[in-house]
Design a protein around this motif. Structure first.
Motif, PDB file in Angstrom:
ATOM      1  N   HIS A  45       0.746  -1.806  -0.345  1.00  0.00           N
ATOM      2  CA  HIS A  45      -0.108  -0.245  -0.141  1.00  0.00           C
ATOM      3  C   HIS A  45       1.045   1.202  -0.092  1.00  0.00           C
ATOM      4  CE1 HIS A  45      -4.192  -2.334   0.051  1.00  0.00           C
ATOM      5  NE2 HIS A  45      -3.218  -2.788   1.370  1.00  0.00           N
ATOM      6  N   TYR A  46       1.905   1.389   0.658  1.00  0.00           N
ATOM      7  CA  TYR A  46       2.716   2.697   0.850  1.00  0.00           C
ATOM      8  C   TYR A  46       3.323   2.166  -0.899  1.00  0.00           C
ATOM      9  CZ  TYR A  46       7.517   4.971   1.438  1.00  0.00           C
ATOM     10  OH  TYR A  46       8.550   6.291   1.255  1.00  0.00           O
ATOM     11  N   HIS A  47       3.642   1.354  -0.961  1.00  0.00           N
ATOM     12  CA  HIS A  47       4.482   2.005  -2.320  1.00  0.00           C
ATOM     13  C   HIS A  47       3.275   2.107  -4.045  1.00  0.00           C
ATOM     14  CE1 HIS A  47       8.631   0.849  -1.231  1.00  0.00           C
ATOM     15  NE2 HIS A  47       7.954  -0.484  -1.264  1.00  0.00           N
ATOM     16  N   THR A  48       1.905   1.992  -3.348  1.00  0.00           N
ATOM     17  CA  THR A  48       0.897   2.215  -4.557  1.00  0.00           C
ATOM     18  C   THR A  48       0.832   3.326  -4.262  1.00  0.00           C
ATOM     19  OG1 THR A  48       0.570   0.158  -4.136  1.00  0.00           O
ATOM     20  CG2 THR A  48      -1.408   1.336  -5.009  1.00  0.00           C
ATOM     21  N   CYS A  49       0.644   4.054  -2.978  1.00  0.00           N
ATOM     22  CA  CYS A  49       0.457   5.256  -2.654  1.00  0.00           C
ATOM     23  C   CYS A  49       1.050   5.896  -2.752  1.00  0.00           C
ATOM     24  CB  CYS A  49      -0.010   5.475  -1.208  1.00  0.00           C
ATOM     25  SG  CYS A  49      -1.275   4.555  -0.945  1.00  0.00           S
ATOM     26  N   GLN A  50       2.356   6.177  -3.105  1.00  0.00           N
ATOM     27  CA  GLN A  50       3.452   6.608  -3.318  1.00  0.00           C
ATOM     28  C   GLN A  50       3.402   7.168  -4.683  1.00  0.00           C
ATOM     29  OE1 GLN A  50       5.795   8.912  -1.350  1.00  0.00           O
ATOM     30  NE2 GLN A  50       7.194   7.480  -0.160  1.00  0.00           N
ATOM     31  N   ARG A  51       2.841   5.891  -5.153  1.00  0.00           N
ATOM     32  CA  ARG A  51       3.446   6.259  -7.280  1.00  0.00           C
ATOM     33  C   ARG A  51       2.129   7.182  -7.814  1.00  0.00           C
ATOM     34  NH1 ARG A  51       4.317   0.088  -6.943  1.00  0.00           N
ATOM     35  NH2 ARG A  51       2.061  -0.147  -7.224  1.00  0.00           N
ATOM     36  N   ASN A  52       1.119   7.155  -6.534  1.00  0.00           N
ATOM     37  CA  ASN A  52       0.031   7.936  -6.844  1.00  0.00           C
ATOM     38  C   ASN A  52      -0.337   9.441  -6.487  1.00  0.00           C
ATOM     39  OD1 ASN A  52      -1.263   5.790  -8.856  1.00  0.00           O
ATOM     40  ND2 ASN A  52      -0.933   4.306  -7.353  1.00  0.00           N
ATOM     41  N   ILE A  53       0.384   9.916  -5.609  1.00  0.00           N
ATOM     42  CA  ILE A  53       0.621  11.465  -4.799  1.00  0.00           C
ATOM     43  C   ILE A  53       0.274  11.779  -5.854  1.00  0.00           C
ATOM     44  CG2 ILE A  53       1.610  13.077  -4.010  1.00  0.00           C
ATOM     45  CD1 ILE A  53       4.140  11.155  -2.930  1.00  0.00           C
ATOM     46  N   GLY A  54      -1.072  12.552  -5.625  1.00  0.00           N
ATOM     47  CA  GLY A  54      -2.051  13.707  -6.829  1.00  0.00           C
ATOM     48  C   GLY A  54      -3.307  12.668  -7.347  1.00  0.00           C
ATOM     49  N   LYS A  55      -3.589  11.996  -7.271  1.00  0.00           N
ATOM     50  CA  LYS A  55      -4.594  11.120  -7.697  1.00  0.00           C
ATOM     51  C   LYS A  55      -5.462  10.795  -6.331  1.00  0.00           C
ATOM     52  CE  LYS A  55      -1.847   9.233 -11.686  1.00  0.00           C
ATOM     53  NZ  LYS A  55      -1.549   7.867 -11.837  1.00  0.00           N
ATOM     54  N   PRO A  56      -6.501  10.539  -7.599  1.00  0.00           N
ATOM     55  CA  PRO A  56      -7.867  10.433  -6.192  1.00  0.00           C
ATOM     56  C   PRO A  56      -7.814   9.594  -5.957  1.00  0.00           C
ATOM     57  CG  PRO A  56      -9.150  10.797  -8.375  1.00  0.00           C
ATOM     58  CD  PRO A  56      -7.041  11.346  -8.566  1.00  0.00           C
ATOM     59  N   VAL A  57      -8.343   8.961  -4.516  1.00  0.00           N
ATOM     60  CA  VAL A  57      -8.300   7.532  -3.993  1.00  0.00           C
ATOM     61  C   VAL A  57     -10.131   6.980  -3.057  1.00  0.00           C
ATOM     62  CG1 VAL A  57      -5.982   7.118  -4.255  1.00  0.00           C
ATOM     63  CG2 VAL A  57      -6.775   7.486  -1.920  1.00  0.00           C
ATOM     64  N   GLU A  58     -10.125   5.809  -3.430  1.00  0.00           N
ATOM     65  CA  GLU A  58     -10.869   5.397  -2.238  1.00  0.00           C
ATOM     66  C   GLU A  58      -9.942   4.062  -1.513  1.00  0.00           C
ATOM     67  OE1 GLU A  58     -15.193   4.806  -3.162  1.00  0.00           O
ATOM     68  OE2 GLU A  58     -14.904   2.421  -2.842  1.00  0.00           O
ATOM     69  N   ILE A  59     -10.028   4.596  -0.011  1.00  0.00           N
ATOM     70  CA  ILE A  59      -9.641   3.209   0.903  1.00  0.00           C
ATOM     71  C   ILE A  59     -11.118   3.534   1.699  1.00  0.00           C
ATOM     72  CG2 ILE A  59      -7.744   3.488   2.256  1.00  0.00           C
ATOM     73  CD1 ILE A  59      -6.398   6.068   1.088  1.00  0.00           C
ATOM     74  N   ARG A  60     -10.529   1.742   1.909  1.00  0.00           N
ATOM     75  CA  ARG A  60     -11.814   0.997   2.970  1.00  0.00           C
ATOM     76  C   ARG A  60     -10.494   0.463   3.439  1.00  0.00           C
ATOM     77  NH1 ARG A  60     -16.722   0.274   0.583  1.00  0.00           N
ATOM     78  NH2 ARG A  60     -16.893   0.947  -1.833  1.00  0.00           N
ATOM     79  N   THR A  61     -10.835   0.613   4.931  1.00  0.00           N
ATOM     80  CA  THR A  61     -10.197   0.397   6.571  1.00  0.00           C
ATOM     81  C   THR A  61     -10.672  -0.784   6.970  1.00  0.00           C
ATOM     82  OG1 THR A  61     -11.549   1.830   7.896  1.00  0.00           O
ATOM     83  CG2 THR A  61      -9.535   1.921   6.316  1.00  0.00           C
ATOM     84  N   HIS A  62      -9.731  -1.952   7.699  1.00  0.00           N
ATOM     85  CA  HIS A  62     -10.406  -3.276   8.498  1.00  0.00           C
ATOM     86  C   HIS A  62     -11.321  -2.935   9.548  1.00  0.00           C
ATOM     87  CE1 HIS A  62      -6.716  -5.495   6.627  1.00  0.00           C
ATOM     88  NE2 HIS A  62      -5.793  -4.394   7.109  1.00  0.00           N
ATOM     89  N   ASP A  63     -12.482  -1.511  10.277  1.00  0.00           N
ATOM     90  CA  ASP A  63     -12.691  -1.566  10.352  1.00  0.00           C
ATOM     91  C   ASP A  63     -14.055  -0.902   9.455  1.00  0.00           C
ATOM     92  OD1 ASP A  63     -12.645   1.083   9.308  1.00  0.00           O
ATOM     93  OD2 ASP A  63     -12.042   1.822  12.072  1.00  0.00           O
ATOM     94  N   GLY A  64     -14.233  -0.974   7.890  1.00  0.00           N
ATOM     95  CA  GLY A  64     -15.388  -0.614   7.399  1.00  0.00           C
ATOM     96  C   GLY A  64     -15.471   0.622   6.884  1.00  0.00           C
ATOM     97  N   ARG A  65     -14.790   0.890   7.468  1.00  0.00           N
ATOM     98  CA  ARG A  65     -14.894   2.850   6.752  1.00  0.00           C
ATOM     99  C   ARG A  65     -14.054   2.912   5.403  1.00  0.00           C
ATOM    100  NH1 ARG A  65     -12.708   6.193  11.846  1.00  0.00           N
ATOM    101  NH2 ARG A  65     -13.809   5.872  13.696  1.00  0.00           N
ATOM    102  N   VAL A  66     -14.406   3.998   4.537  1.00  0.00           N
ATOM    103  CA  VAL A  66     -14.533   4.045   3.572  1.00  0.00           C
ATOM    104  C   VAL A  66     -14.034   5.715   3.179  1.00  0.00           C
ATOM    105  CG1 VAL A  66     -15.038   4.948   0.789  1.00  0.00           C
ATOM    106  CG2 VAL A  66     -15.758   3.109   2.358  1.00  0.00           C
ATOM    107  N   HIS A  67     -12.688   6.095   2.886  1.00  0.00           N
ATOM    108  CA  HIS A  67     -12.214   7.427   3.111  1.00  0.00           C
ATOM    109  C   HIS A  67     -11.930   8.208   1.496  1.00  0.00           C
ATOM    110  CE1 HIS A  67     -11.882   7.348   7.308  1.00  0.00           C
ATOM    111  NE2 HIS A  67     -11.226   5.853   7.108  1.00  0.00           N
ATOM    112  N   ARG A  68     -12.477   8.862   0.816  1.00  0.00           N
ATOM    113  CA  ARG A  68     -11.560   9.142  -0.309  1.00  0.00           C
ATOM    114  C   ARG A  68     -11.381  10.473  -0.319  1.00  0.00           C
ATOM    115  NH1 ARG A  68     -18.132   8.062  -2.755  1.00  0.00           N
ATOM    116  NH2 ARG A  68     -17.506   5.833  -3.189  1.00  0.00           N
ATOM    117  N   GLY A  69     -10.525  10.821  -1.694  1.00  0.00           N
ATOM    118  CA  GLY A  69      -9.878  11.735  -1.080  1.00  0.00           C
ATOM    119  C   GLY A  69      -8.399  11.737  -2.385  1.00  0.00           C
ATOM    120  N   ILE A  70      -7.814  13.410  -2.485  1.00  0.00           N
ATOM    121  CA  ILE A  70      -6.628  13.062  -3.373  1.00  0.00           C
ATOM    122  C   ILE A  70      -5.675  12.873  -2.263  1.00  0.00           C
ATOM    123  CG2 ILE A  70      -5.608  14.315  -5.279  1.00  0.00           C
ATOM    124  CD1 ILE A  70      -7.602  15.915  -5.136  1.00  0.00           C
TER     125      ILE A  70
END
Length: 83
Positions: A5-30
């Protein structure tokens, strides 16, 4: 898993993402910054009646909020037309 996940996020700085966490939360942002513990997101621009309202950086150091790398269950890069 968090190293991937670290390397994926590093390669995609500045791009919009949707992150789902183990507790079921969804985070959308750049992705604005990534360090060895957290991914920092700015809010996505929001549509407004008659135009666009942009979310500027807020919070500590001008970044929106952080999501712990170890808490990420899924990560998806969003197309710009999604929002």
């Amino acid at each position: 898993m968090s190293a991937s996940h670290y390397h994926t996020c590093q390669r995609n700085i500045g791009k919009p993402v949707e992150i789902r966490t183990h507790d079921g939360r969804v985070h959308r942002g750049i992705i604005r910054r990534v360090d060895n513990r957290m991914v920092y997101l700015d809010p996505l621009p929001r549509r407004n009646f008659g135009g666009y309202a942009y979310g500027w950086g807020w919070g500590w150091g001008g970044f929106g909020w952080g999501v712990a790398l170890g808490a990420i269950a899924g990560l998806a890069i969003l197309p710009w037309f999604f929002w």
